[in-house]
Design a protein around this motif. Structure first.
Motif, PDB file in Angstrom:
ATOM      1  N   UNK A  31       0.837  -1.205   0.000  1.00 44.93           N
ATOM      2  CA  UNK A  31       0.000   0.000   0.000  1.00 44.93           C
ATOM      3  C   UNK A  31       0.874   1.258   0.000  1.00 44.93           C
ATOM      4  N   UNK A  32       1.891   1.279   0.874  1.00 46.86           N
ATOM      5  CA  UNK A  32       2.781   2.446   0.956  1.00 46.86           C
ATOM      6  C   UNK A  32       3.553   2.649  -0.342  1.00 46.86           C
ATOM      7  N   UNK A  33       3.811   1.544  -1.050  1.00 41.54           N
ATOM      8  CA  UNK A  33       4.595   1.617  -2.288  1.00 41.54           C
ATOM      9  C   UNK A  33       3.690   1.709  -3.518  1.00 41.54           C
ATOM     10  N   UNK A  34       2.449   2.125  -3.280  1.00 43.87           N
ATOM     11  CA  UNK A  34       1.504   2.433  -4.364  1.00 43.87           C
ATOM     12  C   UNK A  34       1.186   1.248  -5.277  1.00 43.87           C
ATOM     13  N   UNK A  35       1.038   0.047  -4.652  1.00 39.39           N
ATOM     14  CA  UNK A  35       0.700  -1.114  -5.465  1.00 39.39           C
ATOM     15  C   UNK A  35      -0.811  -1.348  -5.549  1.00 39.39           C
ATOM     16  N   UNK A  36      -1.593  -0.519  -4.884  1.00 39.31           N
ATOM     17  CA  UNK A  36      -3.046  -0.679  -4.972  1.00 39.31           C
ATOM     18  C   UNK A  36      -3.702  -0.125  -3.719  1.00 39.31           C
ATOM     19  N   UNK A  37      -5.033  -0.220  -3.680  1.00 39.68           N
ATOM     20  CA  UNK A  37      -5.755   0.255  -2.498  1.00 39.68           C
ATOM     21  C   UNK A  37      -5.491  -0.742  -1.365  1.00 39.68           C
TER      22      UNK A  37
ATOM     23  N   UNK B  82      18.427  10.860   2.946  1.00 37.83           N
ATOM     24  CA  UNK B  82      19.225  10.368   1.838  1.00 37.83           C
ATOM     25  C   UNK B  82      19.398   8.841   1.905  1.00 37.83           C
ATOM     26  N   UNK B  83      19.650   8.353   3.108  1.00 38.86           N
ATOM     27  CA  UNK B  83      19.852   6.908   3.290  1.00 38.86           C
ATOM     28  C   UNK B  83      18.554   6.140   3.000  1.00 38.86           C
ATOM     29  N   UNK B  84      17.440   6.699   3.516  1.00 38.72           N
ATOM     30  CA  UNK B  84      16.150   6.025   3.287  1.00 38.72           C
ATOM     31  C   UNK B  84      15.858   5.971   1.793  1.00 38.72           C
ATOM     32  N   UNK B  85      16.131   7.085   1.108  1.00 37.46           N
ATOM     33  CA  UNK B  85      15.826   7.162  -0.321  1.00 37.46           C
ATOM     34  C   UNK B  85      16.701   6.183  -1.105  1.00 37.46           C
ATOM     35  N   UNK B  86      17.994   6.152  -0.779  1.00 38.41           N
ATOM     36  CA  UNK B  86      18.901   5.256  -1.494  1.00 38.41           C
ATOM     37  C   UNK B  86      18.523   3.791  -1.278  1.00 38.41           C
TER      38      UNK B  86
ATOM     39  N   UNK C 131      11.732   0.638  -5.572  1.00 36.62           N
ATOM     40  CA  UNK C 131      10.797   1.483  -6.330  1.00 36.62           C
ATOM     41  C   UNK C 131      11.572   2.071  -7.491  1.00 36.62           C
ATOM     42  N   UNK C 132      11.788   1.244  -8.508  1.00 42.21           N
ATOM     43  CA  UNK C 132      12.612   1.727  -9.611  1.00 42.21           C
ATOM     44  C   UNK C 132      11.987   2.948 -10.258  1.00 42.21           C
TER      45      UNK C 132
ATOM     46  N   UNK D 113       9.532  10.675  -4.909  1.00 43.19           N
ATOM     47  CA  UNK D 113       9.073   9.728  -3.884  1.00 43.19           C
ATOM     48  C   UNK D 113       8.109  10.362  -2.894  1.00 43.19           C
ATOM     49  N   UNK D 114       7.164   9.551  -2.455  1.00 41.75           N
ATOM     50  CA  UNK D 114       6.228  10.000  -1.418  1.00 41.75           C
ATOM     51  C   UNK D 114       6.860   9.734  -0.050  1.00 41.75           C
TER      52      UNK D 114
END
Ligand SMILES: Nc1ncnc2c1ncn2[C@@H]1O[C@H](COP(=O)(O)OP(=O)(O)OP(=O)(O)O)[C@@H](O)[C@H]1O
Ligand SMILES: N[C@@H](Cc1ccc(O)cc1)C(=O)O
Length: 326
Positions: free
Chosen positions: A76-82, A135-139, A145-146, A151-152
Motif C-alpha cells: 500500500x505504501x509503495x503504491x501497489x493498490x488500495x 538520503x539513506x532512506x531514499x537510497x 521502487x525503480x 518519492x512519497x
C-alpha cells in the motif's frame, strides 16, 4: 543433517551472505533460528519470487523456522493498490506459497497489518526515523521502487518498517533478492542502537524477466507459477533472446536458475535437418554451444517452455487444491 551440509544447502544458488560466520553461529545455536522473507502483494507469484521461496525451503530443511511476511501495508505504501486490493492479493499469494511447498503446518504466514499498526511498533518507527537520514532512506529504495522520481513520504517510511519487521518478528536471518540489500544494511546498522539485534542477511540473485529487465509482478514480464502450458509457450516465444548472446539473456537465466538445478541433463529437441537432438549437461556447456551459434534461439525457447511447464505443472495443480477457508 550435519552443520556443514546445512551450510552448503543454505548457501547454494545465493549471491551473498552477510556474514558467513554469523550464519554458522546461528546453526550452532541451541535455539531454533528464524528466517523470513517479505513479499509485497502486488500481483502473481512468479519465477523470480521462486528463487527466494526455494531458499526458504532449503532453510526449512536445514532446521530454520520460516516466516513469510505478506507485506500488505508495504504494498500500500509503495503504491501497489488500495488497501483492499493488497489484502485480497495477499490471500491469493499465500495459496501460491503453499502450493510451492511451504507447508502451512511448518510455516508462519503473517500479514504486516496484523502488527504494524500497534503503538509500540509505531513508536519504534519514529525512533528509527530520528536515526536515519532522508538520503539513506531514499537510497535504500533505489532498486525497490525503480524510477521513483518524486518519492512519497510513504516510500521513505517503507524501509524503516521493513527494518523494524525484522526486530518485531525476532528474525535471525533476513532473506531476499539482492535488491533488498540496502534496506538490510540499514537494518544491520540502525537496529542495534535501539537495542535490537542486527540480522544476518542472505541474498539470492535477481531473475531477469522476459524483456531482459528484472522479472517483476507489476511489469507483465513474468512467468507466474500458475501459468498454463499455452501461456508459458506464448510468453517464452515472445521473450528477448538474441542469438549467440548469453549475457543478460532471460532464457539462458531460466536455464541457469530453474532448469539445471532440477535436471541433471537436458535434451533440446531439434529436427534432424537442423542437427538433431542435443543433450546438454551444464549451464556452462549450454552457454558455449549457444554463444558459438550452434543452437538457434527458437530451439532453445521451445526447450525452455517445455521444461518450465514440467516444473510449474504440479504447482499449478496444487494451487487449485489449497484450502482457502483459513
Ligand atoms: N525477479 C526476481 N528475482 C529474484 N527475486 C525476486 C525477483 N522479484 C522479486 N524478488 C524477491 O521477492 C521478494 C519480494 O519482492 P516483490 O514483492 O517486490 O516482487 P516484485 O515482483 O518485484 O514486485 P513489484 O514488481 O510489484 O515490486 C524480494 O525479496 C525480492 O528480492
Ligand atoms: N521490500 C520487499 C517487501 C518486504 C516488505 C517488508 C518486509 O519486512 C520484507 C520485505 C519487496 O521488495 O517487495
Amino acid at each position: 543433517m550435519n552443520k556443514d551440509d546445512a551450510l552448503r544447502l543454505i548457501l547454494r544458488n545465493t549471491q551473498e551472505v552477510v556474514k558467513e560466520d554469523e550464519l554458522r553461529a546461528l546453526l550452532e545455536n541451541e535455539r531454533t533460528p528464524i528466517a523470513y522473507t517479505g513479499y509485497e502483494p502486488s500481483g502473481k507469484i512468479h519465477m523470480g519470487h521462486m528463487l527466494t521461496v526455494n531458499k526458504l525451503l532449503d532453510l526449512q530443511k536445514a532446521g530454520f523456522k520460516i516466516i513469510v511476511l505478506l507485506a500488505d501495508l508495504h504494498g500500500y505504501l509503495n503504491e501497489k493498490g488500495s488497501f483492499d486490493d493488497v489484502q485480497r492479493i495477499a490471500e491469493m499469494n499465500r495459496r501460491a506459497f503453499i502450493a510451492l511447498g511451504l507447508d502451512p503446518e511448518k510455516t508462519e504466514f503473517v500479514k504486516g497489518s496484523s502488527f504494524q499498526l500497534e503503538p509500540d511498533y509505531m513508536l519504534n518507527i519514529l525512533k528509527l526515523a530520528r536515526d536515519t537520514t532522508l538520503n539513506r532512506a531514499k537510497r535504500s529504495m533505489d532498486e525497490i521502487s525503480r524510477g521513483m522520481e518524486n518519492p512519497k513520504v510513504s516510500q521513505m517510511i517503507y524501509p524503516l518498517m521493513q527494518a523494524m519487521d525484522i526486530a518485531r518478528l525476532n528474525v535471525d536471518l533476513a532473506v531476499g533478492g539482492i535488491d533488498q540489500r540496502k534496506i538490510h544494511m540499514l537494518a544491520r546498522e540502525n537496529l542495534p542502537p535501539l537495542g535490537f539485534r542486527a540480522p544476518t542477511c542472505l541474498h539470492t540473485p535477481i531473475l531477469l524477466g522476459l524483456d531482459g529487465e528484472k522479472m517483476s509482478s507489476s511489469q507483465g514480464n513474468y512467468i507466474s507459477v500458475d501459468d498454463d502450458v499455452n501461456a508459458i509457450k506464448k510468453k517464452i516465444r515472445g521473450a528477448f533472446c538474441p542469438a549467440k548472446v548469453i549475457e543478460d539473456n532471460p532464457i539462458i537465466e531460466i536455464f541457469r536458475y530453474h532448469i539445471f538445478p532440477r535436471f541433471e541433463r537436458i535434451v533440446i529437441e531439434r529436427p534432424e535437418k537442423y542437427g538433431g537432438n542435443l543433450e546438454i549437461e551444464s549451464i556452462e556447456e549450454l552457454g558455449r554451444i549457444f554463444s558459438k551459434g550452434e543452437l538457434h534461439p527458437m530451439d532453445l525457447k521451445n526447450a525452455a517452455a517445455s521444461y518450465l511447464n514440467e516444473i510449474i505443472e504440479p504447482v499449478r495443480l496444487k494451487i487449485g487444491e489449497v484450502d482457502d477457508t483459513r
